[in-house]
Design a protein around this motif. Sequence first.
Motif, PDB file in Angstrom:
ATOM      1  N   ARG A   1      -8.925  44.020   1.229  1.00  0.00           N
ATOM      2  CA  ARG A   1      -9.143  43.884   2.561  1.00  0.00           C
ATOM      3  C   ARG A   1      -8.396  42.403   2.724  1.00  0.00           C
ATOM      4  O   ARG A   1      -8.912  41.296   2.422  1.00  0.00           O
ATOM      5  CB  ARG A   1     -10.505  43.775   2.731  1.00  0.00           C
ATOM      6  CG  ARG A   1     -10.738  43.608   4.386  1.00  0.00           C
ATOM      7  CD  ARG A   1     -11.341  42.097   4.608  1.00  0.00           C
ATOM      8  NE  ARG A   1     -11.817  41.819   5.873  1.00  0.00           N
ATOM      9  CZ  ARG A   1     -12.076  40.626   6.274  1.00  0.00           C
ATOM     10  NH1 ARG A   1     -11.775  39.631   5.423  1.00  0.00           N
ATOM     11  NH2 ARG A   1     -12.524  40.476   7.675  1.00  0.00           N
ATOM     12  N   ALA A   2      -7.336  42.254   3.527  1.00  0.00           N
ATOM     13  CA  ALA A   2      -6.764  40.896   3.822  1.00  0.00           C
ATOM     14  C   ALA A   2      -7.475  40.335   5.145  1.00  0.00           C
ATOM     15  O   ALA A   2      -7.365  40.991   6.460  1.00  0.00           O
ATOM     16  CB  ALA A   2      -5.270  41.234   4.302  1.00  0.00           C
ATOM     17  N   ASP A   3      -8.117  39.293   4.915  1.00  0.00           N
ATOM     18  CA  ASP A   3      -8.629  38.524   6.098  1.00  0.00           C
ATOM     19  C   ASP A   3      -7.667  38.097   6.921  1.00  0.00           C
ATOM     20  O   ASP A   3      -6.603  37.312   6.688  1.00  0.00           O
ATOM     21  CB  ASP A   3      -9.461  37.303   5.383  1.00  0.00           C
ATOM     22  CG  ASP A   3     -10.267  36.345   6.434  1.00  0.00           C
ATOM     23  OD1 ASP A   3     -10.729  36.726   7.187  1.00  0.00           O
ATOM     24  OD2 ASP A   3      -9.997  35.175   6.260  1.00  0.00           O
ATOM     25  N   VAL A   4      -7.800  38.112   8.183  1.00  0.00           N
ATOM     26  CA  VAL A   4      -6.911  37.592   9.538  1.00  0.00           C
ATOM     27  C   VAL A   4      -5.505  37.911   8.907  1.00  0.00           C
ATOM     28  O   VAL A   4      -4.709  36.924   8.807  1.00  0.00           O
ATOM     29  CB  VAL A   4      -7.175  36.141   9.718  1.00  0.00           C
ATOM     30  CG1 VAL A   4      -6.619  35.772  11.169  1.00  0.00           C
ATOM     31  CG2 VAL A   4      -8.462  35.921   9.685  1.00  0.00           C
TER      32      VAL A   4
ATOM     33  N   PHE B   1      -3.367  52.216  -4.247  1.00  0.00           N
ATOM     34  CA  PHE B   1      -4.205  50.610  -3.979  1.00  0.00           C
ATOM     35  C   PHE B   1      -4.200  50.678  -2.702  1.00  0.00           C
ATOM     36  O   PHE B   1      -3.075  50.574  -1.825  1.00  0.00           O
ATOM     37  CB  PHE B   1      -3.422  49.744  -4.603  1.00  0.00           C
ATOM     38  CG  PHE B   1      -4.330  48.695  -5.033  1.00  0.00           C
ATOM     39  CD1 PHE B   1      -5.303  48.534  -5.755  1.00  0.00           C
ATOM     40  CD2 PHE B   1      -4.162  47.466  -4.060  1.00  0.00           C
ATOM     41  CE1 PHE B   1      -6.110  47.299  -6.255  1.00  0.00           C
ATOM     42  CE2 PHE B   1      -5.158  46.224  -4.377  1.00  0.00           C
ATOM     43  CZ  PHE B   1      -5.925  46.183  -5.235  1.00  0.00           C
ATOM     44  N   LEU B   2      -5.399  50.389  -1.977  1.00  0.00           N
ATOM     45  CA  LEU B   2      -5.489  50.338  -0.809  1.00  0.00           C
ATOM     46  C   LEU B   2      -5.428  49.191  -0.169  1.00  0.00           C
ATOM     47  O   LEU B   2      -5.703  48.074  -0.941  1.00  0.00           O
ATOM     48  CB  LEU B   2      -6.912  50.849  -0.354  1.00  0.00           C
ATOM     49  CG  LEU B   2      -7.311  50.830   1.081  1.00  0.00           C
ATOM     50  CD1 LEU B   2      -6.966  51.819   1.804  1.00  0.00           C
ATOM     51  CD2 LEU B   2      -8.972  50.412   1.228  1.00  0.00           C
ATOM     52  N   PHE B   3      -4.617  48.809   1.211  1.00  0.00           N
ATOM     53  CA  PHE B   3      -4.549  47.582   1.868  1.00  0.00           C
ATOM     54  C   PHE B   3      -5.014  47.859   3.149  1.00  0.00           C
ATOM     55  O   PHE B   3      -4.673  48.622   3.806  1.00  0.00           O
ATOM     56  CB  PHE B   3      -3.197  47.303   2.008  1.00  0.00           C
ATOM     57  CG  PHE B   3      -2.623  46.416   0.948  1.00  0.00           C
ATOM     58  CD1 PHE B   3      -2.713  44.807   1.011  1.00  0.00           C
ATOM     59  CD2 PHE B   3      -2.313  46.872  -0.213  1.00  0.00           C
ATOM     60  CE1 PHE B   3      -2.081  44.303  -0.326  1.00  0.00           C
ATOM     61  CE2 PHE B   3      -1.832  46.083  -1.365  1.00  0.00           C
ATOM     62  CZ  PHE B   3      -1.832  44.729  -1.366  1.00  0.00           C
ATOM     63  N   LEU B   4      -6.238  47.084   3.421  1.00  0.00           N
ATOM     64  CA  LEU B   4      -6.688  47.185   4.691  1.00  0.00           C
ATOM     65  C   LEU B   4      -6.677  45.898   5.411  1.00  0.00           C
ATOM     66  O   LEU B   4      -7.166  44.705   4.991  1.00  0.00           O
ATOM     67  CB  LEU B   4      -8.289  47.364   4.705  1.00  0.00           C
ATOM     68  CG  LEU B   4      -9.454  47.204   5.728  1.00  0.00           C
ATOM     69  CD1 LEU B   4      -8.824  48.250   6.918  1.00  0.00           C
ATOM     70  CD2 LEU B   4     -10.691  47.332   5.400  1.00  0.00           C
TER      71      LEU B   4
ATOM     72  N   SER C   1      -5.526  54.800   9.089  1.00  0.00           N
ATOM     73  CA  SER C   1      -6.809  54.982   9.657  1.00  0.00           C
ATOM     74  C   SER C   1      -7.568  53.554  10.120  1.00  0.00           C
ATOM     75  O   SER C   1      -6.639  52.499  10.163  1.00  0.00           O
ATOM     76  CB  SER C   1      -7.716  55.832   9.103  1.00  0.00           C
ATOM     77  OG  SER C   1      -8.844  56.234   9.759  1.00  0.00           O
ATOM     78  N   VAL C   2      -8.785  53.677  10.450  1.00  0.00           N
ATOM     79  CA  VAL C   2      -9.294  52.354  11.043  1.00  0.00           C
ATOM     80  C   VAL C   2     -10.895  52.458  10.213  1.00  0.00           C
ATOM     81  O   VAL C   2     -11.305  53.486   9.943  1.00  0.00           O
ATOM     82  CB  VAL C   2      -9.598  52.329  12.703  1.00  0.00           C
ATOM     83  CG1 VAL C   2      -8.258  52.176  12.981  1.00  0.00           C
ATOM     84  CG2 VAL C   2     -10.098  53.516  12.928  1.00  0.00           C
ATOM     85  N   ILE C   3     -11.489  51.585  10.464  1.00  0.00           N
ATOM     86  CA  ILE C   3     -12.812  51.421  10.223  1.00  0.00           C
ATOM     87  C   ILE C   3     -13.618  51.433  11.362  1.00  0.00           C
ATOM     88  O   ILE C   3     -13.206  50.979  12.528  1.00  0.00           O
ATOM     89  CB  ILE C   3     -13.328  50.444   9.183  1.00  0.00           C
ATOM     90  CG1 ILE C   3     -13.215  48.857   9.819  1.00  0.00           C
ATOM     91  CG2 ILE C   3     -12.292  50.273   7.845  1.00  0.00           C
ATOM     92  CD1 ILE C   3     -13.811  47.578   9.582  1.00  0.00           C
ATOM     93  N   GLY C   4     -15.036  51.691  11.281  1.00  0.00           N
ATOM     94  CA  GLY C   4     -15.893  51.471  12.212  1.00  0.00           C
ATOM     95  C   GLY C   4     -16.520  50.096  12.517  1.00  0.00           C
ATOM     96  O   GLY C   4     -17.378  49.785  11.891  1.00  0.00           O
TER      97      GLY C   4
END
Length: 507
Positions: free
Chosen positions: A219-222, A245-248, A314-317
């Motif tokens: 998960r990439a901060d800012v 590998f996931l990148f959020l 997609s997105v997160i809640g």
Amino acid sequence: MFTKKLIYSLCVFFLISQCSYSEEQSLRNMFQNNEAVIYALNIRTFNADDKNGNDIIEFSLGETSGTFINAIERLDELKSLGINTIHLLPITPTGKIKAIGTAGSLYAITDFTSINTQFYDDNSELSLKDQAKKFIQECHNRGMKVIVDLPSCGAYDFFINRPDLFLKDENGDAYIPADWMDVRLFDVPDDHKLFQSDIYVLHKLFVNFVMELGADGIRADVATIKPFIFWKELISYTRTKNKDFLFLAEASESWTQPASEKAYFTDYKKLLEAGFDGYYGDYFDLKNWNTMDKLTESVENRQKILKKYPEKKSVIGSFETHDVISPLLTGGENFSKMIIWLNATLPLNPYYVDGFLQADDYIYQYSNKRASETYTDDSYYYVHQGQIDIFNFSRKPGSESNILVEEHKQAIELRNNFLDSVTMGDFIPLNTNNNRIFAYQRTYKNKSVVVIINRNMVNSEEVKVNIKNIKRKSKINYIKNVQNIKVKNSVYNSKMRAAEIVILTIE
């Protein structure tokens, strides 16, 4: 005969093996299909033991903070809540100079390829790195994936040691992004010099490091603070090593300005184009959405944009994150329950921060008071009141209330029973005579989930809702608030109590 039997046995074995392999989805695939149920946690506090109940961990009194090893004790608890993905807030070392808080902000990174020694468990014979690996392996053993957070800026300590990595003004001082006083802005080229830059190399080493630990994504901060080419190249590099590998990206439609006048601003659309699998969306704005129009606009516009990319996104809640004030403070218990049902039924990946389901409002007794002991140069217990503490050795998040946990269990059971409808189904806003009512339907093939929520948290509302796809032989299941259900001729007609939530399914 023997040969035929042997060939037959080998074929059966191969088919069984293939079936077993296909059942193990990658996190990236789960996320793209809205099947990840994500729980964000801070190892430093996740299973901390505050014996005297004053909210702060005092080591001199025999109290213990969270570690990778004692965190394993709570994994079965998360599994029982239907969590299948852990988002680890930063596990990298934290700065101690010009720091914020007595333990240092998790996001004030000093090294990309080592682990915060604060997470070390003295009771284990394993090295710190092996303790981290063990934690991740124990998550995998329970069918849970792991995302590791990538901080966006460097601690002041990092700047002192490696000034060449940072963007500097004419006086040689590093830039402070926004009001984040404990971190400085990295210097990231946006041209051919990128590949020779040490900061890009360090990010590649970070990718290698977290993959070695066994993590499934980042998960990439800012994420907006770095240029398009940086992310495109880093993600492409990563996918050559692990295509799943996931990148959020921490990015939103609501964010349109850079964190600093000297910082880049790469909007969420360009980040998705660079290869990110998803982003935060704007669900944290829910507190300002008082009508169905706002919710519909957010969901439909996002779905239209996501469909433009060749690969699924997609997105997160993002209704509540570590940067958002607790919904218990902004809207109360009923507002928090509403978030739980929206998380379970909207086209997104449900997301929770440690303590939310346990009804924590993140009000700490020691908040911003002078510290009795400190491990940085800050002598105050700095916190963002109403947000999970990422600055100090604080208590385990949670409370004595179990109300939201039970609400979540009911919502996640519905989600699991109608997974196709809520992950792949159409999002259908329902016609209603009252715009204060959130009313929508998730339909896939012959199954539907209907959600009706009175957004008015104070007063009751009269409402008529036209429900789709109810036929003479349809089976209607009343899931929540069944005593007030009134469906006749495909119309729900009722006076809904303040904040009332009605859920039904149609088969």
